[in-house]
Write a protein that holds these residues in place. Structure first.
Motif, PDB file in Angstrom:
ATOM      1  N   TYR A  64      41.671  38.751  27.495  1.00 14.12           N
ATOM      2  CA  TYR A  64      42.541  39.319  28.527  1.00 14.12           C
ATOM      3  C   TYR A  64      43.014  40.619  27.886  1.00 14.12           C
ATOM      4  N   LEU A  65      43.540  40.660  26.680  1.00 16.07           N
ATOM      5  CA  LEU A  65      43.670  41.875  25.924  1.00 16.07           C
ATOM      6  C   LEU A  65      42.928  42.946  26.063  1.00 16.07           C
ATOM      7  N   MET A  66      41.493  42.466  25.607  1.00  8.05           N
ATOM      8  CA  MET A  66      40.628  43.642  25.812  1.00  8.05           C
ATOM      9  C   MET A  66      40.085  43.801  27.167  1.00  8.05           C
ATOM     10  N   TYR A  67      40.378  43.300  28.093  1.00 10.78           N
ATOM     11  CA  TYR A  67      40.239  43.453  29.514  1.00 10.78           C
ATOM     12  C   TYR A  67      41.378  44.675  30.099  1.00 10.78           C
ATOM     13  N   ILE A  68      42.157  44.513  29.556  1.00 10.95           N
ATOM     14  CA  ILE A  68      43.607  45.316  29.944  1.00 10.95           C
ATOM     15  C   ILE A  68      43.681  46.439  29.053  1.00 10.95           C
ATOM     16  N   ASN A  69      42.987  46.738  28.053  1.00 11.31           N
ATOM     17  CA  ASN A  69      42.866  47.650  27.010  1.00 11.31           C
ATOM     18  C   ASN A  69      41.318  47.955  26.504  1.00 11.31           C
ATOM     19  N   LYS A  70      40.668  48.058  27.713  1.00  6.82           N
ATOM     20  CA  LYS A  70      39.450  48.375  27.280  1.00  6.82           C
ATOM     21  C   LYS A  70      38.938  49.523  26.601  1.00  6.82           C
ATOM     22  N   ASN A 130      38.809  48.409  36.870  1.00  9.00           N
ATOM     23  CA  ASN A 130      40.170  48.668  36.525  1.00  9.00           C
ATOM     24  C   ASN A 130      41.031  47.533  36.576  1.00  9.00           C
ATOM     25  N   ASP A 131      41.545  47.353  35.556  1.00  9.50           N
ATOM     26  CA  ASP A 131      42.719  46.097  35.420  1.00  9.50           C
ATOM     27  C   ASP A 131      43.994  46.008  36.489  1.00  9.50           C
ATOM     28  N   GLU A 132      44.285  47.402  36.715  1.00  6.44           N
ATOM     29  CA  GLU A 132      45.628  47.539  37.641  1.00  6.44           C
ATOM     30  C   GLU A 132      45.154  47.496  38.778  1.00  6.44           C
ATOM     31  N   LEU A 133      43.708  47.552  39.176  1.00  3.52           N
ATOM     32  CA  LEU A 133      43.230  47.208  40.713  1.00  3.52           C
ATOM     33  C   LEU A 133      42.782  45.655  40.692  1.00  3.52           C
ATOM     34  N   TYR A 134      42.189  45.176  39.839  1.00  2.00           N
ATOM     35  CA  TYR A 134      41.487  43.752  39.803  1.00  2.00           C
ATOM     36  C   TYR A 134      42.107  42.854  38.826  1.00  2.00           C
ATOM     37  N   ASN A 135      42.672  41.664  39.118  1.00  2.00           N
ATOM     38  CA  ASN A 135      43.020  40.752  38.336  1.00  2.00           C
ATOM     39  C   ASN A 135      41.546  39.893  37.691  1.00  2.00           C
ATOM     40  N   ILE A 136      41.560  39.294  36.908  1.00  2.00           N
ATOM     41  CA  ILE A 136      40.732  38.414  36.469  1.00  2.00           C
ATOM     42  C   ILE A 136      41.100  37.060  36.436  1.00  2.00           C
ATOM     43  N   GLY A 137      40.193  36.108  37.320  1.00  2.00           N
ATOM     44  CA  GLY A 137      41.065  34.655  37.392  1.00  2.00           C
ATOM     45  C   GLY A 137      40.079  33.894  36.455  1.00  2.00           C
ATOM     46  N   PRO A 138      40.464  32.575  36.454  1.00  2.00           N
ATOM     47  CA  PRO A 138      39.763  31.624  35.410  1.00  2.00           C
ATOM     48  C   PRO A 138      38.250  31.829  35.215  1.00  2.00           C
ATOM     49  N   ILE A 139      37.560  31.908  36.224  1.00  2.00           N
ATOM     50  CA  ILE A 139      36.161  31.923  36.603  1.00  2.00           C
ATOM     51  C   ILE A 139      35.616  33.345  35.748  1.00  2.00           C
TER      52      ILE A 139
END
Length: 344
Positions: A295-301, A325-334
């Protein structure tokens, strides 16, 4: 009259009231097919407010109040680590905003290893003097290396926060005086002033922590502890300072997350300030470190550096998710599980 970015979002919200799936589909289509005027305005703002302020000429060293001009310091050492990610032409790959296309999304950008993981940081004298002891020997994960690495990362985090402050200040300075009496403009100004205040408070906390870490290194009474977490796949490096200090905390709560390739060995490790609050949070997050780190890598890519080989073998669907873009798209469990399989 062309619709503004906000107008488009409001229209989608009104059209899809009560239908979350349709809203998600329309927003996805809107973000991926931005009207030309919105995309141009987005790029214009980045070129006017963001990129000019990142030049090293705009910054000073700051170590022990040094006023010398910054050089481009590396948060992750070029000579110790990034060289193992580089191809035969000494190139690595970073994730960057797609300015030539849709600036809301990211793309893979190839560049020389000297230009990766760098920022306007220390002056050339302090950059060499502070880290020569770990730069001139074989890297080893120990408490001395960890504290030196975290010192670098704090300095980088301070730059990132101060850059946001300067962007906010330039944005406010560019507002024409005759617009300042407008209620919507006043609300925007108040928002940016609040954000600036919060950012400066974080910078103040980090400055105090920096001094404690540096004093601990000099006295060999180290202020940062660490724990090795595992061995993710080889082929990328990542570093991030995670400041979760709350107003009610009586002590700072700051963690440092790293994934670094030590030649043929990949190491993920978490570091924390030597206090009970930071230790408790680090211990809790380390239980499921792959989930936390992805998650940290996704929001700080933009803090990642890859080998081209790693990205070339990455699943196309997982890569498309990661470049969002993490500000536009949340990532879910899948989505998170797909990314974990690729990185770990």
């Amino acid at each position: 009259m062309e619709k503004s970015y906000s107008d488009c979002l409001v229209e989608i919200e009104e059209l899809t009231e009560g239908n979350d799936l349709m809203r998600s589909l329309l927003l996805d289509n809107f973000y991926k097919n931005l009207p030309d005027d919105i995309n141009k305005n987005n790029k214009k703002l980045l070129n006017q407010l963001y990129f000019p302020l990142k030049r090293k000429e705009m910054w000073q060293c700051g170590h022990e109040n040094c006023e010398n001009k910054s050089c481009y310091s590396h948060e992750i050492s070029e000579n110790l680590f990034l060289k193992y990610l580089a191809d035969l032409d000494s190139n690595v790959v970073i994730i960057d905003k797609n300015i030539s296309g849709n600036a809301f999304f990211y793309y893979e950008k190839e560049l020389h290893k000297r230009n990766a993981s760098n920022f306007p940081g220390y002056c050339s004298e302090h950059d060499s003097k502070l880290f020569s002891d770990i730069e001139n020997c074989s890297p080893s994960l120990n408490v001395h290396f960890v504290n030196k690495q975290c010192l670098r990362s704090i300095r980088r985090k301070k730059f990132d926060l101060l850059l946001q402050v300067r962007v906010a200040e330039k944005f406010l300075d560019d507002i024409e005086d005759e617009l300042l009496d407008s209620l919507p403009v006043k609300q925007v100004v108040q928002h940016f002033e609040r954000k600036k205040k919060i950012l400066l408070e974080r910078v103040s906390i980090l400055s105090e922590v920096y001094d404690k870490v540096y004093a601990g290194i000099n006295n060999q009474d180290y202020f940062i502890k660490y724990s090795e977490l595992g061995q993710p796949k080889l082929g990328y490096c990542f570093s991030e300072v995670f400041d979760c200090t709350m107003e009610e905390d009586t002590e700072e709560c700051i963690l440092f997350w790293f994934k670094i390739d030590f030649f043929e060995y990949s190491k993920a490790f978490v570091c924390w300030l030597d206090n009970e609050t930071s230790k408790q949070v680090a211990t809790q997050m380390a239980v499921d470190y792959e989930r936390e780190l992805i998650y940290l890598m996704y929001i700080n890519k933009e803090k990642l550096v890859f080998s081209s080989e790693f990205l070339n073998q990455m699943n196309r669907g997982a890569k498309d998710i990661f470049l969002q873009n993490d500000e536009l798209y949340n990532i879910g469990p899948i989505e998170r599980m797909l990314l974990i399989q690729e990185f770990f």
